[in-house]
Design a protein around this motif. Structure first.
Motif, mmCIF file in Angstrom:
data_model
loop_
_atom_site.group_PDB
_atom_site.id
_atom_site.type_symbol
_atom_site.label_atom_id
_atom_site.label_comp_id
_atom_site.label_asym_id
_atom_site.label_seq_id
_atom_site.Cartn_x
_atom_site.Cartn_y
_atom_site.Cartn_z
ATOM 1 N N VAL A 185 -15.041 -14.701 -17.178
ATOM 2 C CA VAL A 185 -15.953 -15.833 -17.309
ATOM 3 C C VAL A 185 -16.655 -15.779 -18.670
ATOM 4 O O VAL A 185 -16.838 -16.799 -19.328
ATOM 5 N N TRP A 245 -15.489 -14.612 -21.446
ATOM 6 C CA TRP A 245 -14.575 -15.068 -22.491
ATOM 7 C C TRP A 245 -14.462 -16.595 -22.507
ATOM 8 O O TRP A 245 -14.344 -17.201 -23.565
ATOM 9 N N LEU A 246 -14.501 -17.190 -21.323
ATOM 10 C CA LEU A 246 -14.463 -18.658 -21.254
ATOM 11 C C LEU A 246 -15.653 -19.252 -22.018
ATOM 12 O O LEU A 246 -15.506 -20.193 -22.799
ATOM 13 N N MET A 296 -15.176 -18.952 -25.736
ATOM 14 C CA MET A 296 -14.249 -19.976 -26.235
ATOM 15 C C MET A 296 -14.961 -21.316 -26.390
ATOM 16 O O MET A 296 -14.851 -21.990 -27.421
ATOM 17 N N ILE A 297 -15.709 -21.713 -25.358
ATOM 18 C CA ILE A 297 -16.386 -23.011 -25.403
ATOM 19 C C ILE A 297 -17.472 -23.005 -26.480
ATOM 20 O O ILE A 297 -17.559 -23.926 -27.298
ATOM 21 N N THR A 323 -16.033 -22.924 -30.138
ATOM 22 C CA THR A 323 -15.372 -24.179 -30.498
ATOM 23 C C THR A 323 -16.411 -25.273 -30.739
ATOM 24 O O THR A 323 -16.335 -26.023 -31.709
ATOM 25 N N LEU A 324 -17.405 -25.343 -29.840
ATOM 26 C CA LEU A 324 -18.423 -26.385 -29.998
ATOM 27 C C LEU A 324 -19.268 -26.151 -31.249
ATOM 28 O O LEU A 324 -19.646 -27.107 -31.929
#
Lengths: 234, 85
Positions: B65, B67-68, B71-72, B75-76
């Motif tokens: 979770v 790592w998710l 990533m978000i 990127t944002l």
């Protein structure tokens, strides 16, 4: 041989020391698989976030065209199926074959209800030409103004609404595919359970499939607010 | 126990649907996602037994979770600070 007689045949695979260790390894392995699933669904959620921040009005318009009642009904159905799945796992642990089969069957039926409702929603989208592609049509917002106070009306670009529907169909379609696979796995479990393959000692497949089923439920728990709910206002 | 979780999940669904009919501005998304995270946590901890799983499994799930979110967030931080894109 003699020490194995007390145990169900094949309950313990030869490369494990104990049932506990076997259970632990199976659970951990399934979670690692589910994390890869989180990652690829995560990529789609990220796509959603980026396009939503780029085309907020179009996402509001697209979201308004989804039926919130069907979405909410399906959410309840899926939560119910998670309950019956959890109960199925419980009854597999205590070794009750009859209740295990009952709750597995209920879970599969609820899953099929979900897919049926999804089919109704998809059919409606195809009839209204909301499926992205050459056939996609988005009625001019000037002719269909202000859907219950939708502030995005009047400045909506149909091509960007199409993007919303790409994401909608990609995410719900992939989710539905997971549901179909899950229903298939449960069908296999029902056959095995009826044949008496699961005992209080050996029920790992039921637990593993349960983890998968709950994961698919969690994906929907996020899809429902993102696609149906938060687009109702700006 | 399972029934209590089930009723909590149904109640939270009813709450989030009801709230979606009120215009709270940006708070709509915040409230809906907070409720979704809460529901997902209930499912993970109780239906998926993570609360009673081994420490190793818990750490693996938390890392996934985490790592998710990395990533978000990364990127944002790129997209949202380059408005010309």
């Amino acid at each position: 041989m003699a020490e194995n007689h007390a145990m169900t045949p094949h309950a313990l695979a030869h490369h494990f020391d104990s049932l506990d260790q076997q259970r632990e390894a199976g659970t951990l392995g399934m979670w690692v698989f589910l994390i890869t699933e989180i990652m690829f669904f995560g990529g789609l959620f990220l796509t959603y976030i980026l396009y939503r921040s780029k085309f907020p009005h179009e996402f509001v318009a697209g979201s308004h065209a989804l039926d919130i009642r069907l979405g909410a009904f399906n959410t309840a159905v899926l939560i119910g199926s998670s309950l019956t799945m959890a109960l199925a796992v419980y009854y597999s642990q205590v070794g009750s074959r009859r209740l295990l089969v009952t709750y597995l069957t209920l879970t599969m039926l609820l899953g099929l209800v979900f897919l049926g409702v999804k089919g109704i929603e998809y059919t409606e989208k195809f009839e209204h030409h909301h499926f992205p592609g050459a056939d996609f049509q988005w009625e001019d917002p000037a002719q269909a103004p202000a859907l219950d106070g939708n502030p995005g009306a009047g400045k909506v670009d149909g091509r960007h609404v199409e993007m919303f529907y790409w994401i909608y169909f990609a995410m719900t379609g992939l989710h539905a595919l997971h549901m179909i696979i899950g229903a298939g796995l449960i069908a296999v479990l029902i056959v095995l359970a009826v044949r008496g393959r699961f005992t209080a000692e050996y029920h790992m497949p039921v637990e593993i499939t349960g983890l998968y089923w709950h994961f698919v439920d969690i994906v929907w728990i996020f899809l429902f607010p993102l696609l149906y709910l938060i687009g109702r206002h700006e | 126990m399972y029934f209590a979780i089930f009723f909590a999940l149904i109640a939270l669904t009813a709450v989030t649907v009801t709230i979606s009919f009120f215009d709270l501005g940006r708070l709509n998304a915040v409230v809906a996602l907070t409720i979704a995270v809460f529901k997902a946590t209930l499912v993970i901890l109780y239906f998926m037994h993570l609360r009673y799983s081994s420490r190793l499994t818990q750490v693996v799930v938390a890392a996934g979770v985490g790592w998710l979110f990395i990533m978000i967030a990364l990127t944002l931080s790129d997209y949202l600070t380059r408005s010309w894109l």
